[in-house]
Write a protein that holds these residues in place. Structure first.
Motif, mmCIF file in Angstrom:
data_model
loop_
_atom_site.group_PDB
_atom_site.id
_atom_site.type_symbol
_atom_site.label_atom_id
_atom_site.label_comp_id
_atom_site.label_asym_id
_atom_site.label_seq_id
_atom_site.Cartn_x
_atom_site.Cartn_y
_atom_site.Cartn_z
ATOM 1 N N TYR A 222 0.823 -1.215 0.000
ATOM 2 C CA TYR A 222 0.000 0.000 0.000
ATOM 3 C C TYR A 222 0.857 1.266 0.000
ATOM 4 O O TYR A 222 0.589 2.203 -0.750
ATOM 5 C CB TYR A 222 -0.916 -0.002 1.225
ATOM 6 C CG TYR A 222 -1.890 1.149 1.262
ATOM 7 C CD1 TYR A 222 -3.064 1.113 0.515
ATOM 8 C CD2 TYR A 222 -1.648 2.266 2.049
ATOM 9 C CE1 TYR A 222 -3.963 2.168 0.544
ATOM 10 C CE2 TYR A 222 -2.539 3.327 2.094
ATOM 11 C CZ TYR A 222 -3.690 3.273 1.335
ATOM 12 O OH TYR A 222 -4.577 4.333 1.362
ATOM 13 N N HIS A 223 1.879 1.287 0.840
ATOM 14 C CA HIS A 223 2.667 2.519 0.995
ATOM 15 C C HIS A 223 3.840 2.618 0.033
ATOM 16 O O HIS A 223 4.272 3.738 -0.294
ATOM 17 C CB HIS A 223 3.185 2.626 2.436
ATOM 18 C CG HIS A 223 2.102 2.817 3.455
ATOM 19 N ND1 HIS A 223 1.298 3.933 3.487
ATOM 20 C CD2 HIS A 223 1.683 2.017 4.469
ATOM 21 C CE1 HIS A 223 0.433 3.840 4.485
ATOM 22 N NE2 HIS A 223 0.637 2.681 5.086
ATOM 23 N N ALA A 231 0.163 0.688 -7.730
ATOM 24 C CA ALA A 231 -0.280 1.909 -7.053
ATOM 25 C C ALA A 231 -1.728 2.230 -7.377
ATOM 26 O O ALA A 231 -2.488 2.675 -6.514
ATOM 27 C CB ALA A 231 0.619 3.079 -7.458
ATOM 28 N N GLY A 235 -5.819 0.262 -3.363
ATOM 29 C CA GLY A 235 -6.222 1.511 -2.729
ATOM 30 C C GLY A 235 -6.490 2.608 -3.745
ATOM 31 O O GLY A 235 -6.523 2.386 -4.954
ATOM 32 N N ARG A 236 -6.711 3.790 -3.247
ATOM 33 C CA ARG A 236 -6.951 4.953 -4.086
ATOM 34 C C ARG A 236 -5.788 5.920 -3.886
ATOM 35 O O ARG A 236 -5.406 6.203 -2.746
ATOM 36 C CB ARG A 236 -8.271 5.626 -3.691
ATOM 37 C CG ARG A 236 -8.663 6.816 -4.562
ATOM 38 C CD ARG A 236 -9.986 7.372 -4.109
ATOM 39 N NE ARG A 236 -11.073 6.456 -4.393
ATOM 40 C CZ ARG A 236 -11.804 6.494 -5.512
ATOM 41 N NH1 ARG A 236 -11.545 7.400 -6.435
ATOM 42 N NH2 ARG A 236 -12.787 5.641 -5.698
ATOM 43 N N GLY A 237 -5.207 6.386 -4.960
ATOM 44 C CA GLY A 237 -4.057 7.258 -4.815
ATOM 45 C C GLY A 237 -3.994 8.337 -5.874
ATOM 46 O O GLY A 237 -4.534 8.201 -6.967
ATOM 47 N N LEU A 285 3.341 9.002 -5.668
ATOM 48 C CA LEU A 285 2.091 8.486 -5.105
ATOM 49 C C LEU A 285 1.786 9.233 -3.812
ATOM 50 O O LEU A 285 2.592 9.243 -2.877
ATOM 51 C CB LEU A 285 2.222 6.990 -4.822
ATOM 52 C CG LEU A 285 1.059 6.353 -4.045
ATOM 53 C CD1 LEU A 285 -0.237 6.409 -4.862
ATOM 54 C CD2 LEU A 285 1.391 4.920 -3.662
ATOM 55 N N ARG A 287 -1.385 9.299 -1.134
ATOM 56 C CA ARG A 287 -2.671 8.748 -0.748
ATOM 57 C C ARG A 287 -3.593 9.857 -0.236
ATOM 58 O O ARG A 287 -3.129 10.784 0.450
ATOM 59 C CB ARG A 287 -2.496 7.681 0.338
ATOM 60 C CG ARG A 287 -1.696 6.451 -0.079
ATOM 61 C CD ARG A 287 -2.411 5.633 -1.122
ATOM 62 N NE ARG A 287 -1.713 4.369 -1.415
ATOM 63 C CZ ARG A 287 -2.062 3.530 -2.374
ATOM 64 N NH1 ARG A 287 -3.111 3.824 -3.145
ATOM 65 N NH2 ARG A 287 -1.389 2.417 -2.588
ATOM 66 N N GLU A 289 -5.665 10.065 2.184
ATOM 67 C CA GLU A 289 -5.738 10.266 3.631
ATOM 68 C C GLU A 289 -4.502 10.934 4.207
ATOM 69 O O GLU A 289 -4.482 11.336 5.374
ATOM 70 C CB GLU A 289 -5.976 8.922 4.341
ATOM 71 C CG GLU A 289 -4.829 7.938 4.283
ATOM 72 C CD GLU A 289 -4.861 7.053 3.044
ATOM 73 O OE1 GLU A 289 -4.137 6.034 3.032
ATOM 74 O OE2 GLU A 289 -5.610 7.376 2.090
ATOM 75 N N ARG A 290 -3.440 11.087 3.391
ATOM 76 C CA ARG A 290 -2.210 11.722 3.856
ATOM 77 C C ARG A 290 -2.178 13.222 3.568
ATOM 78 O O ARG A 290 -1.218 13.905 3.906
ATOM 79 C CB ARG A 290 -0.993 11.057 3.202
ATOM 80 C CG ARG A 290 -0.932 9.544 3.332
ATOM 81 C CD ARG A 290 -1.006 9.087 4.771
ATOM 82 N NE ARG A 290 0.152 9.515 5.551
ATOM 83 C CZ ARG A 290 0.308 9.299 6.844
ATOM 84 N NH1 ARG A 290 -0.655 8.682 7.515
ATOM 85 N NH2 ARG A 290 1.388 9.704 7.477
ATOM 86 N N ASP A 354 5.086 11.233 3.160
ATOM 87 C CA ASP A 354 3.744 10.859 2.702
ATOM 88 C C ASP A 354 3.666 10.622 1.198
ATOM 89 O O ASP A 354 2.612 10.241 0.686
ATOM 90 C CB ASP A 354 2.730 11.944 3.086
ATOM 91 C CG ASP A 354 2.530 12.035 4.588
ATOM 92 O OD1 ASP A 354 2.729 11.011 5.261
ATOM 93 O OD2 ASP A 354 2.184 13.126 5.083
#
Length: 362
Positions: A222-223, A231, A235-237, A285, A287, A289-290, A354
């Motif tokens: 994910y990260h 990527a 998830g969504r990025g 990338l 995210r 939420e970051r 991030d």
């Protein structure tokens, strides 16, 4: 020690290359999730492990020994299919006991094993019912109990939760993780649901077009994805194109394309892969939420609020930063406040750790 080893596997169906040079190892007692879009080869890979298909080339090892010459019933593999494949003319007890017909146990041992699984799966009291009298979740538990009855060395799950509603899927995936941990059986779980894979797996293998894109822990995947495909799929990025203008052992400086404020710091930390050199084109990338909606972080961008999506527990803010479109994630309680900012310009910010640079090759 590796329980399953796949070495350079290839499998073609006519003009379709279903599996193309896949090599990976599944550790003893591990739960490995195989994810990817439809047609990526994940179910074919499962069928190769089970023995329902033979590879065109390559090797499959169980415990360091080749099993290519073994029939499916010789491989000590338990399988749960997408449609469960329960026998409609048999009761719950008879379905679970079916796999024990081929195991050298006494009648008393078989009865005890079935009773143990009925209790373990929360099916006690339902043993005389037919499959059609059960809910979808109960049928899934029966199928899992039947696969586990002969004490298989390996458990293969082929999208066993895909036909269930979202709430039941969430409940049962936690049960699968709990049972797998208690029993310690090496498990390969095929799913198209990335959230499901991240939630239950020790490691996740992402496939595309028959090839293995990345095999990592859920957190690493994910990260720190290794390719742009991973990527986007996990998830969504936000992917921000730019050019490296400074490259240090633990930090990059990247000039973003089409943004008002162009220089961005990127912390690479303890990255083991080669860092992109000065002049390299990269995608960063970030995210949703970051992102912090304010100027309290090291990297800042001037953006315009385009629209807002309310999704229950969270909301998504759609932003435009020059030529770039971004999505920021908000707690749902902030929805009314940001609804008033649609059409306005704001500053968003994020820390160097991030963002993650995707390799130039992607």
């Amino acid at each position: 020690m590796s329980c399953i080893e796949l070495q350079d596997l290839y499998k073609r169906f006519g003009s379709v290359q279903a599996v193309a040079g896949v090599s990976l190892a599944v550790r003893e007692g591990e739960l490995l999730a195989l994810v990817g879009p439809s047609g990526c080869g994940k179910t074919t890979l499962l069928r190769l492990i089970a023995g329902f298909e033979r590879p065109d080339s390559g090797e499959i090892l169980f415990g360091g020994r080749s099993i290519l010459g073994q029939e499916p019933q010789q491989r000590r593999v338990g399988i749960v299919f997408q449609d469960y494949a329960l026998f409609p003319h048999m009761s719950v007890r008879e379905n679970i006991a079916y796999g024990l017909k081929f195991v050298p146990l006494t009648r008393r041992e078989r009865v005890a094993r079935v009773a143990q699984l009925l209790h373990l799966m929360g099916l006690s009291g339902l043993e005389r019912r037919a499959p059609e009298e059960l809910s979808a979740g109960q049928q899934q538990r029966v199928a899992l109990a039947r696969a586990l009855a002969p004490r298989p060395r390996i458990l293969l799950l082929d999208e066993p939760l895909s036909a269930l509603d979202a709430q039941l899927r969430e409940t049962l995936r936690l049960e699968i993780k709990r049972l797998q941990g208690e029993l310690g059986v090496t498990t390969v779980h095929v799913t198209h649901d990335q959230e499901e894979a991240l939630a239950i797996a020790d490691r996740v293998a992402v496939m595309q077009a028959g090839r293995l894109e990345q095999l990592s822990s859920p957190q690493e995947l994910y990260h720190r994805p290794q390719t742009e495909f991973v990527a986007r799929f996990i998830g969504r990025g936000n992917l921000l194109p730019g050019t490296v203008v400074q490259s240090e052992p633990d930090q990059l400086i990247v000039r973003l394309e089409g943004a008002t404020r162009t220089l961005v710091q990127v912390s690479t930390g303890d990255a083991t892969s080669a860092l992109p050199p000065v002049g390299a084109a990269v995608r960063l990338l970030l995210r949703p939420e970051r992102i912090s909606l304010g100027d309290d972080r090291a990297n800042r961008l001037e953006c315009q609020v385009e629209s807002l999506e309310f999704l229950g527990e969270i909301s998504r803010l759609h932003l435009r930063c020059g030529a770039q479109e971004l999505i920021a994630q908000l707690p749902s309680g902030a929805t009314e406040h940001w609804q008033q900012h649609i059409g306005r310009r704001i500053t968003l910010s994020f820390d160097p750790q991030d963002v993650w640079p995707l390799p130039p090759s992607s």
